[in-house]
Scaffold this motif. Structure first.
Motif, mmCIF file in Angstrom:
data_model
loop_
_atom_site.group_PDB
_atom_site.id
_atom_site.type_symbol
_atom_site.label_atom_id
_atom_site.label_comp_id
_atom_site.label_asym_id
_atom_site.label_seq_id
_atom_site.Cartn_x
_atom_site.Cartn_y
_atom_site.Cartn_z
ATOM 1 N N PRO A 22 0.818 -1.222 0.000
ATOM 2 C CA PRO A 22 0.000 0.000 0.000
ATOM 3 C C PRO A 22 0.853 1.274 0.000
ATOM 4 O O PRO A 22 0.473 2.284 -0.603
ATOM 5 C CB PRO A 22 -0.799 -0.091 1.308
ATOM 6 C CG PRO A 22 -0.725 -1.518 1.721
ATOM 7 C CD PRO A 22 0.577 -2.047 1.198
ATOM 8 N N ALA A 34 2.071 1.823 -3.538
ATOM 9 C CA ALA A 34 0.955 2.309 -4.356
ATOM 10 C C ALA A 34 0.753 3.808 -4.150
ATOM 11 O O ALA A 34 0.587 4.560 -5.117
ATOM 12 C CB ALA A 34 -0.317 1.539 -4.022
ATOM 13 N N VAL A 35 0.803 4.265 -2.896
ATOM 14 C CA VAL A 35 0.622 5.697 -2.635
ATOM 15 C C VAL A 35 1.759 6.482 -3.288
ATOM 16 O O VAL A 35 1.537 7.503 -3.945
ATOM 17 C CB VAL A 35 0.556 5.984 -1.122
ATOM 18 C CG1 VAL A 35 0.586 7.488 -0.852
ATOM 19 C CG2 VAL A 35 -0.701 5.359 -0.517
ATOM 20 N N ALA A 68 1.183 6.823 -6.927
ATOM 21 C CA ALA A 68 -0.184 7.251 -7.273
ATOM 22 C C ALA A 68 -0.894 6.152 -8.056
ATOM 23 O O ALA A 68 -1.580 6.406 -9.049
ATOM 24 C CB ALA A 68 -0.185 8.568 -8.035
ATOM 25 N N GLY A 77 -3.302 2.532 -8.278
ATOM 26 C CA GLY A 77 -4.331 1.730 -7.625
ATOM 27 C C GLY A 77 -3.727 0.409 -7.175
ATOM 28 O O GLY A 77 -2.737 -0.057 -7.757
ATOM 29 N N TYR A 78 -4.323 -0.174 -6.147
ATOM 30 C CA TYR A 78 -3.734 -1.362 -5.522
ATOM 31 C C TYR A 78 -4.814 -2.386 -5.215
ATOM 32 O O TYR A 78 -5.874 -2.045 -4.696
ATOM 33 C CB TYR A 78 -3.030 -0.928 -4.222
ATOM 34 C CG TYR A 78 -2.639 -2.048 -3.286
ATOM 35 C CD1 TYR A 78 -1.779 -3.056 -3.698
ATOM 36 C CD2 TYR A 78 -3.118 -2.080 -1.973
ATOM 37 C CE1 TYR A 78 -1.417 -4.083 -2.822
ATOM 38 C CE2 TYR A 78 -2.752 -3.097 -1.093
ATOM 39 C CZ TYR A 78 -1.903 -4.097 -1.523
ATOM 40 O OH TYR A 78 -1.546 -5.103 -0.667
ATOM 41 N N VAL A 79 -4.539 -3.640 -5.526
ATOM 42 C CA VAL A 79 -5.422 -4.735 -5.088
ATOM 43 C C VAL A 79 -4.603 -5.651 -4.183
ATOM 44 O O VAL A 79 -3.549 -6.146 -4.585
ATOM 45 C CB VAL A 79 -6.001 -5.540 -6.271
ATOM 46 C CG1 VAL A 79 -6.955 -6.621 -5.762
ATOM 47 C CG2 VAL A 79 -6.724 -4.615 -7.246
ATOM 48 N N PRO A 80 -5.082 -5.868 -2.938
ATOM 49 C CA PRO A 80 -4.315 -6.675 -1.993
ATOM 50 C C PRO A 80 -4.589 -8.172 -2.130
ATOM 51 O O PRO A 80 -5.664 -8.564 -2.584
ATOM 52 C CB PRO A 80 -4.832 -6.184 -0.643
ATOM 53 C CG PRO A 80 -6.246 -5.803 -0.909
ATOM 54 C CD PRO A 80 -6.288 -5.307 -2.331
ATOM 55 N N MET A 93 -11.455 -7.102 -9.082
ATOM 56 C CA MET A 93 -11.272 -5.664 -9.232
ATOM 57 C C MET A 93 -10.411 -5.334 -10.434
ATOM 58 O O MET A 93 -9.604 -6.142 -10.887
ATOM 59 C CB MET A 93 -10.603 -5.094 -7.980
ATOM 60 C CG MET A 93 -11.362 -5.419 -6.716
ATOM 61 S SD MET A 93 -10.725 -4.556 -5.292
ATOM 62 C CE MET A 93 -11.313 -2.920 -5.631
ATOM 63 N N GLU A 94 -10.601 -4.102 -10.903
ATOM 64 C CA GLU A 94 -9.756 -3.584 -11.966
ATOM 65 C C GLU A 94 -9.098 -2.326 -11.428
ATOM 66 O O GLU A 94 -9.739 -1.514 -10.764
ATOM 67 C CB GLU A 94 -10.631 -3.256 -13.187
ATOM 68 C CG GLU A 94 -9.823 -2.839 -14.394
ATOM 69 C CD GLU A 94 -10.709 -2.551 -15.610
ATOM 70 O OE1 GLU A 94 -11.855 -3.049 -15.666
ATOM 71 O OE2 GLU A 94 -10.233 -1.813 -16.481
ATOM 72 N N VAL A 95 -7.816 -2.176 -11.706
ATOM 73 C CA VAL A 95 -7.118 -0.965 -11.300
ATOM 74 C C VAL A 95 -7.231 0.029 -12.451
ATOM 75 O O VAL A 95 -6.961 -0.319 -13.599
ATOM 76 C CB VAL A 95 -5.640 -1.273 -10.989
ATOM 77 C CG1 VAL A 95 -4.879 0.010 -10.677
ATOM 78 C CG2 VAL A 95 -5.542 -2.251 -9.826
ATOM 79 N N THR A 96 -7.645 1.256 -12.122
ATOM 80 C CA THR A 96 -7.939 2.206 -13.198
ATOM 81 C C THR A 96 -6.813 3.212 -13.438
ATOM 82 O O THR A 96 -6.943 4.096 -14.268
ATOM 83 C CB THR A 96 -9.261 2.954 -12.893
ATOM 84 O OG1 THR A 96 -9.213 3.425 -11.544
ATOM 85 C CG2 THR A 96 -10.450 2.038 -13.047
ATOM 86 N N THR A 97 -5.717 3.090 -12.702
ATOM 87 C CA THR A 97 -4.581 3.982 -12.928
ATOM 88 C C THR A 97 -3.596 3.328 -13.903
ATOM 89 O O THR A 97 -3.647 2.126 -14.125
ATOM 90 C CB THR A 97 -3.840 4.272 -11.610
ATOM 91 O OG1 THR A 97 -3.544 3.014 -10.984
ATOM 92 C CG2 THR A 97 -4.686 5.113 -10.674
#
Lengths: 250, 323
Positions: free
Chosen positions: B103, B106-107, B110, B112-115, B142-146
């Motif tokens: 996490p 990811a920050v 910038a 998106g993150y899926v754990p 989930m899909e990461v949109t970044t």
């Protein structure tokens, strides 16, 4: 010592999960919501530190009015006041960011929270807050000591523990074993109703992830049940053979 | 697609879940895979281990301060390596350390993150990542949109490549300006319980429940675990009664596990317990109550008294394993 505890409002552990009609969320019908169990350890630790060093404990949550229930529970345990950040939770990062924006204005010496919320189980908020607030953090903590301006935390890791030294202010996420959370007494539950909950209206930033679907794991099990019927040795032999030859796991 | 994998080191070795991430990266369709090591252990030793199939490049950091691990500093190293490699995806194994690092990375990116991802599906440039929620009672895809995406992968679900690659990976030492504030959390000491396998990592787990009547009977569980080479786990009731430490607890307020073989002894199978172990490959239950909910999720069950069955089963398994 000013201590902030971040709390969340989650489905009870006995919940049977049913997927809602949108196929992306849990169906909330009949679900009982509680204060996240790991947050109870965080609240308890905050109260013990306040009892030792004096100070103030503030419980903060992000969500709708329903999240006030989680705050109210923390207040009943002994927290002094609450803050509800009223916003739609667009995704986990957005929740961390909303918390960080409020925590920045608070000047806490210590930020405590549960190691994970038992809904999405991501363990993301504490590390994300650490980066957003530029504060040291230790996660999955089972022991915490304050020595001057240093926090000494023991983190549970595979096969043991790590001892971590953090300069304060810092962030600690609580694991079961950190303490035994107290049950709120009836007078304290009554008192909690009079304690203030400040509401802050906020808007979550655009999500970085989106949910495509939620479904329930369906794994077919063999379901071969053996009866002892007075001959434990025979069934034990049979099971050992099945595991060896059929399942091939030993 | 450039994929960066974090290689986690413990006592001079790279941990298995980090190698497993290579298969996950391959499944995602990586065109180039790099690894990053943030450790003060001899870079040459780690690089030797890191030369696994598919790794084109290894990023290291030459800084003695990594002798004491710092989550904050490691996150900075990984994020800088991701930038240097133009990584589209960063994969970090979801170990104790990885769940803390991912996490943060990811920050920093910038992203998106899926754990704790248990499955990926790829369709063109779209990645769907599945992770268990509600302790495994449901899955969310989930899909990461970044543009840059970060995933942590659950240990034990992918295979680490067995062969060392003969190709030399190129090594690049990152030059970073790390100041003292980057090391504001420092790991002073790793205290391992000697000789004990951890439930979170074990390939086989034997769990005991309250039906064992008291801690004085735990030897039965340990004997079976020894014969299987298994870790011991405990139900919540057993932990709450103080027979076993909470680090062994399996279930919704304990650890979520997915071993190859899970053996539940005298565990009734409350929904919170089932949530924590239902993704195990093969499940065995032994309980004297034929109506115990654990039987509904097991592959093999024995309806019988654990005190009678366990010594016999331990013996039978020793025999099978000897041959």
């Amino acid at each position: 010592m000013k201590i902030i505890v971040c709390v969340s409002h989650v489905p009870d552990t006995t919940t049977k999960v049913n997927v809602a009609a949108d196929g992306k969320n849990i169906d909330p019908a009949g679900v009982k919501f509680i204060l996240n169990p790991y947050d109870e350890f965080a609240v308890e630790e905050a109260l013990r530190l306040k009892e030792k060093y004096s100070g103030e404990v503030i419980a903060v949550s992000v969500g709708s009015d329903a999240s006030k229930e989680a705050i109210r529970q923390a207040l009943a345990m002994g927290a002094d006041k609450g803050i509800l950040i009223k916003a739609d939770k667009s995704d986990t990062f957005a929740v961390a960011e909303l918390l960080a924006n409020t925590l920045k204005t608070q000047g806490a010496d210590l930020i405590l929270l549960g190691k994970q919320s038992i809904d999405f189980d991501g363990m993301e908020i504490a590390p994300m807050l650490a980066e957003l607030l530029d504060m040291p953090a230790a996660t999955v903590v089972v022991s915490l000591q304050i020595e001057g301006s240093t926090a000494i935390a023991e983190k549970e890791v595979e096969g043991g523990k790590e001892k971590i030294a953090l300069s304060m202010p810092c962030i600690i996420s609580a694991q079961k074993g950190l303490n035994d959370p107290r049950y709120p007494s009836l007078p304290n539950i009554m008192k909690a109703k009079q304690k203030p909950i400040e509401e802050i209206a906020a808007t979550a930033s655009a999500p970085r992830t989106s949910v495509i679907k939620m479904d329930k794991p369906e794994k077919k099990r063999i379901g071969k049940i053996l009866q002892v019927d007075g001959n434990a040795n025979a069934v034990a032999q049979q099971l050992a053979q099945l595991l060896h030859e059929e399942a091939k796991v030993i | 697609m450039n994929i960066l994998i974090y290689f986690e080191e413990r006592n001079g070795s790279i941990r298995k879940p980090s190698f497993e991430a290579i298969e996950a990266a391959t499944k995602l369709g990586a065109s180039s895979i790099a690894a990053v090591v943030a450790s003060a252990s001899s870079a040459s030793v780690l690089n030797e281990q890191a030369k696994r199939a598919g790794i084109a490049k290894i990023f290291t950091v030459d800084d003695a301060r990594f002798g004491e691990y710092s989550s904050k500093a490691a996150a900075k190293v990984i994020a800088e390596a991701a930038k240097a490699f133009n990584a589209d995806v960063v994969i970090i194994a979801a170990t104790s350390r990885g769940k803390d690092l991912a996490p943060r990375v990811a920050v920093r990116l910038a992203a998106g993150y899926v754990p704790d991802v248990t499955n990926f599906s790829v369709n063109g440039s779209t990645i769907h990542a599945t992770h268990p929620v509600y302790a495994g009672k449901a899955n969310v895809t989930m899909e990461v949109t970044t543009a840059v995406k970060v995933f942590s992968t659950r240990p034990n679900l992918w295979k680490a490549p067995k062969e060392l690659s003969t190709n030399e990976a190129s090594v690049e030492a990152l030059s970073l300006n790390l100041d003292e504030s980057d090391f504001s959390d420092r790991t002073k000491e790793l205290m391992l319980s000697q000789g004990k396998l951890d439930v979170a990592e074990a390939d086989i787990i034997v769990t005991g429940g309250r039906g064992l009547k008291g801690p004085e009977n735990w030897g039965l569980i340990e004997n079976l675990a020894t014969s299987l080479g298994a870790a011991t786990g405990a139900s919540r009731a057993v932990v709450d009664a103080g027979w076993r430490p909470h680090s062994e607890q399996v279930g919704q307020t304990g650890k979520t596990v997915s071993p190859t073989l899970y053996v539940a002894i005298a565990v009734s199978g409350a929904i919170q317990h089932l949530a924590g172990m239902s993704s195990s490959k093969t499940i065995v239950a032994i309980n004297k109550d034929a109506n115990a909910p654990i039987f509904a999720v097991c592959d093999y069950g024995i309806v019988g008294d654990a005190f009678e069955v366990l010594p016999q089963l331990t013996e039978a398994i020793n025999n099978v394993r000897r041959h």
